[in-house]
Design an enzyme around this catalytic site. Structure first.
Site, PDB file in Angstrom:
ATOM      1  N   ASP A  29      59.068  -0.825  34.981  1.00 24.36           N
ATOM      2  CA  ASP A  29      60.034   0.199  35.129  1.00 24.36           C
ATOM      3  C   ASP A  29      59.010   1.648  35.367  1.00 24.36           C
ATOM      4  O   ASP A  29      58.431   1.823  34.845  1.00 24.36           O
ATOM      5  CB  ASP A  29      61.088   0.132  34.012  1.00 24.36           C
ATOM      6  CG  ASP A  29      62.165   1.232  34.402  1.00 24.36           C
ATOM      7  OD1 ASP A  29      63.304   0.755  34.478  1.00 24.36           O
ATOM      8  OD2 ASP A  29      62.085   2.260  34.450  1.00 24.36           O
ATOM      9  N   ASN A  86      72.750  -3.716  32.327  1.00 23.06           N
ATOM     10  CA  ASN A  86      73.707  -2.670  32.364  1.00 23.06           C
ATOM     11  C   ASN A  86      74.695  -2.906  33.681  1.00 23.06           C
ATOM     12  O   ASN A  86      74.394  -3.337  34.749  1.00 23.06           O
ATOM     13  CB  ASN A  86      73.072  -1.321  32.572  1.00 23.06           C
ATOM     14  CG  ASN A  86      72.190  -0.905  31.569  1.00 23.06           C
ATOM     15  OD1 ASN A  86      72.494  -1.243  30.559  1.00 23.06           O
ATOM     16  ND2 ASN A  86      71.061  -0.353  31.472  1.00 23.06           N
ATOM     17  N   VAL A  95      71.093   1.326  39.467  1.00 27.04           N
ATOM     18  CA  VAL A  95      70.864   1.020  40.830  1.00 27.04           C
ATOM     19  C   VAL A  95      71.682  -0.580  40.996  1.00 27.04           C
ATOM     20  O   VAL A  95      71.591  -1.249  40.202  1.00 27.04           O
ATOM     21  CB  VAL A  95      69.435   0.322  40.695  1.00 27.04           C
ATOM     22  CG1 VAL A  95      68.664  -0.436  41.770  1.00 27.04           C
ATOM     23  CG2 VAL A  95      68.424   1.662  40.418  1.00 27.04           C
ATOM     24  N   HIS A  99      69.636  -6.398  37.723  1.00 22.58           N
ATOM     25  CA  HIS A  99      68.386  -6.435  37.206  1.00 22.58           C
ATOM     26  C   HIS A  99      68.329  -6.640  35.555  1.00 22.58           C
ATOM     27  O   HIS A  99      69.485  -6.167  35.024  1.00 22.58           O
ATOM     28  CB  HIS A  99      67.627  -5.453  37.352  1.00 22.58           C
ATOM     29  CG  HIS A  99      68.309  -3.948  37.202  1.00 22.58           C
ATOM     30  ND1 HIS A  99      69.345  -3.507  38.062  1.00 22.58           N
ATOM     31  CD2 HIS A  99      68.254  -3.057  36.228  1.00 22.58           C
ATOM     32  CE1 HIS A  99      69.774  -2.473  37.670  1.00 22.58           C
ATOM     33  NE2 HIS A  99      69.283  -2.049  36.529  1.00 22.58           N
ATOM     34  N   HIS A 101      66.779  -5.569  32.157  1.00 19.57           N
ATOM     35  CA  HIS A 101      65.409  -5.057  31.637  1.00 19.57           C
ATOM     36  C   HIS A 101      64.695  -6.055  30.686  1.00 19.57           C
ATOM     37  O   HIS A 101      65.440  -6.492  29.684  1.00 19.57           O
ATOM     38  CB  HIS A 101      66.175  -3.794  30.937  1.00 19.57           C
ATOM     39  CG  HIS A 101      66.551  -2.827  31.757  1.00 19.57           C
ATOM     40  ND1 HIS A 101      66.145  -1.703  32.066  1.00 19.57           N
ATOM     41  CD2 HIS A 101      67.862  -2.537  32.461  1.00 19.57           C
ATOM     42  CE1 HIS A 101      66.902  -0.905  32.767  1.00 19.57           C
ATOM     43  NE2 HIS A 101      67.898  -1.430  32.928  1.00 19.57           N
TER      44      HIS A 101
END
Ligand code: 5GP
Length: 113
Positions: A29, A86, A95, A99, A101
């Site tokens: 990240d 998220n 975004v 994805h 994290h």
């Protein structure tokens, strides 16, 4: 139009890639929230988990399986780590390309702030 993460997958935007195969890409990240913070994304651009289709279920499982594998590869296997997805505005998604994290390298308090 390509998402930011599709541009990273296509090498149009540089990133520190930590794992890649035919289905997923993992990279560090750009704004780490922990000593180790990587993202793992499916190459197929599902916008967010709530928009995954029934056909995406094997890919979702694979993404999670590989997230844990990448966490181990990044040295987080012994002390533990956190996986976060998220979804949408209140979820903190910025975004619109699914994805996971991968966070670790320090104690992560719960609940998050
Ligand atoms: P979200 O808030 O959508 O769950 O997570 C998006 C993540 O993408 C954020 O943690 C943010 O720091 C990261 N990010 C945004 N732009 C870039 C970029 O250009 N390169 C990398 N490697 N990460 C990015």
């Amino acid at each position: 139009m390509k998402t930011l993460f599709e541009k990273i997958i296509a090498r149009e935007i540089p990133a520190q890639i930590v794992y890649e195969d035919d289905l997923v890409l993992a990279f560090r990240d750009i704004n780490p929230q922990a000593p180790t913070h990587a993202l793992i994304v499916p190459k197929r651009p599902i916008p967010r988990v709530a928009e995954a289709k029934a056909d995406d279920q094997p890919l979702l499982g694979y993404l999670l399986f590989k997230a844990a594998e990448v966490a181990g590869k990044l040295g987080l296997g012994k002390d533990g780590f956190r996986l976060v997805i998220n979804n949408g505005a209140d979820g903190g998604e910025t975004v619109p390309h699914l994805h996971v994290h991968i966070l670790g390298g320090r104690y992560l308090k719960w609940p998050p702030g």
